[in-house]
Design a protein around this motif. Structure first.
Motif, short mmCIF file in Angstrom:
data_model
loop_
_atom_site.label_atom_id
_atom_site.label_comp_id
_atom_site.label_asym_id
_atom_site.label_seq_id
_atom_site.Cartn_x
_atom_site.Cartn_y
_atom_site.Cartn_z
N ARG A 46 0.89 -1.30 -0.11
CA ARG A 46 -0.13 -0.12 0.02
C ARG A 46 0.79 1.09 -0.03
O ARG A 46 1.61 1.47 0.79
CB ARG A 46 -0.90 -0.02 1.24
CG ARG A 46 -1.73 0.99 1.22
CD ARG A 46 -2.58 1.21 2.64
NE ARG A 46 -3.27 -0.15 2.70
CZ ARG A 46 -4.10 -0.57 3.81
NH1 ARG A 46 -4.23 0.52 4.84
NH2 ARG A 46 -4.69 -1.65 3.65
N GLU A 49 -3.58 5.85 0.75
CA GLU A 49 -4.79 5.69 1.28
C GLU A 49 -5.44 7.17 1.35
O GLU A 49 -4.82 8.15 1.84
CB GLU A 49 -4.76 5.03 2.55
CG GLU A 49 -3.84 5.50 3.62
CD GLU A 49 -3.70 4.67 4.86
OE1 GLU A 49 -4.06 3.41 4.86
OE2 GLU A 49 -2.84 5.16 5.67
N THR A 51 -9.98 8.79 1.83
CA THR A 51 -11.42 8.65 1.72
C THR A 51 -12.21 9.37 0.74
O THR A 51 -11.73 10.30 0.38
CB THR A 51 -12.04 9.09 3.12
OG1 THR A 51 -11.66 10.62 3.39
CG2 THR A 51 -11.46 7.90 4.34
N PRO A 60 -13.48 4.47 2.60
CA PRO A 60 -11.99 4.13 2.72
C PRO A 60 -11.66 3.76 1.26
O PRO A 60 -12.19 2.64 0.65
CB PRO A 60 -11.84 3.35 3.75
CG PRO A 60 -12.89 2.51 3.62
CD PRO A 60 -13.86 3.31 3.39
N THR A 62 -7.68 2.67 -0.74
CA THR A 62 -6.16 2.38 -0.79
C THR A 62 -5.67 2.16 -2.34
O THR A 62 -6.57 1.66 -3.11
CB THR A 62 -5.85 1.07 0.11
OG1 THR A 62 -6.56 0.10 -0.47
CG2 THR A 62 -6.50 1.43 1.58
N ARG A 64 -2.23 0.52 -4.18
CA ARG A 64 -0.89 0.00 -4.26
C ARG A 64 0.16 0.46 -5.10
O ARG A 64 -0.32 1.32 -5.86
CB ARG A 64 -1.01 -1.75 -4.46
CG ARG A 64 -2.05 -2.48 -3.42
CD ARG A 64 -1.99 -3.72 -3.97
NE ARG A 64 -2.38 -4.01 -5.38
CZ ARG A 64 -2.16 -5.29 -5.98
NH1 ARG A 64 -1.98 -6.38 -5.28
NH2 ARG A 64 -2.62 -5.58 -7.21
N LEU A 122 -5.81 7.30 -6.45
CA LEU A 122 -7.01 7.31 -5.38
C LEU A 122 -8.13 8.34 -5.92
O LEU A 122 -9.26 8.09 -5.76
CB LEU A 122 -6.55 7.76 -4.12
CG LEU A 122 -5.62 6.94 -3.36
CD1 LEU A 122 -5.30 7.34 -1.78
CD2 LEU A 122 -6.67 5.57 -3.08
#
Length: 212
Positions: A46, A49, A51, A60, A62, A64, A122
């Motif tokens: 990860r 991260e 929200t 939430p 995440t 990689r 994200l």
């Protein structure tokens, strides 16, 4: 009376480059293999991260390392292949492969550091989760794994620099495995004239048992 001379022994002078070649080879192999393994491992961890707001609630998210950028993993495989290929080539080819090994390590370190603060992966996940293409992630945070990948790249870079500096002292693939190398021909065993069975075998093979 004994005299002490400071002139180095010729045998010790000849052995010094061989020792340097063996040490540099061992260090380069260790750094290259370890760097590739560390980079590949880090890209599966990860990296970021945060929200996203979905239906009035916080969802939430995440990402990689492979989601953020695929450059480090790809260059790690290239570097590992170049590390193996160093022993299959000589002279100018070895220099070129060594340079590729060093550039792979430098590229991994650069890409990992640049991606350490990237939140675009994200943002894409937030847009898909909320159904709003303009949605962005909130409470964004990053882990230390990008810098672990960068450290792996530096190890590969070190292996490439060692190959550039000491590669001429390293062993190469044996010539008997190279394509186009002729195999030595077996010479015919002389025929014993007192053994008729050997004479007949020589005639069957199309040989002259008299040796004329």
């Amino acid at each position: 009376m004994e005299y002490v001379t400071a002139v180095p022994h010729p045998r010790s002078e000849a052995a010094a480059p061989a020792r340097s070649g063996r040490r540099s080879l061992a260090v380069a192999l260790l750094c290259g293999a370890l760097g590739a393994a560390v980079t590949l491992l880090a890209t599966r961890q990860r990296w970021a991260e945060g929200t996203a707001t979905v239906a009035g609630g916080a969802f939430p998210l995440t990402a990689r390392g492979s989601d953020v950028t695929g450059v480090p993993a790809a260059l790690a495989i290239v570097g590992l292949a170049a590390l193996v290929a160093v022993f299959a080539v000589r002279r100018a080819g070895r220099l070129a492969v060594s340079a590729l090994l060093a550039l792979s390590g430098a590229g991994i370190a650069t890409a990992a550091v640049v991606a350490a603060s990237d939140g675009s992966a994200l943002d894409e996940q937030a847009a898909r989760a909320s159904g709003d293409t303009s949605a962005t992630v909130s409470a964004l945070s990053h882990t230390a794994w990008p810098y672990v990948a960068a450290a792996g790249g530096l190890l590969i870079l070190l292996a490439g620099l060692l190959a550039l500096r000491y590669g001429r002292l390293w062993p190469a693939m044996s010539g008997r495995y190279e394509r186009g190398t002729p195999r030595p021909r077996r010479t015919a065993r002389p025929v014993d004239p007192e053994r008729p069975e050997e004479i007949w075998k020589a005639l069957d093979r199309g040989e002259d048992p008299t040796g004329a």
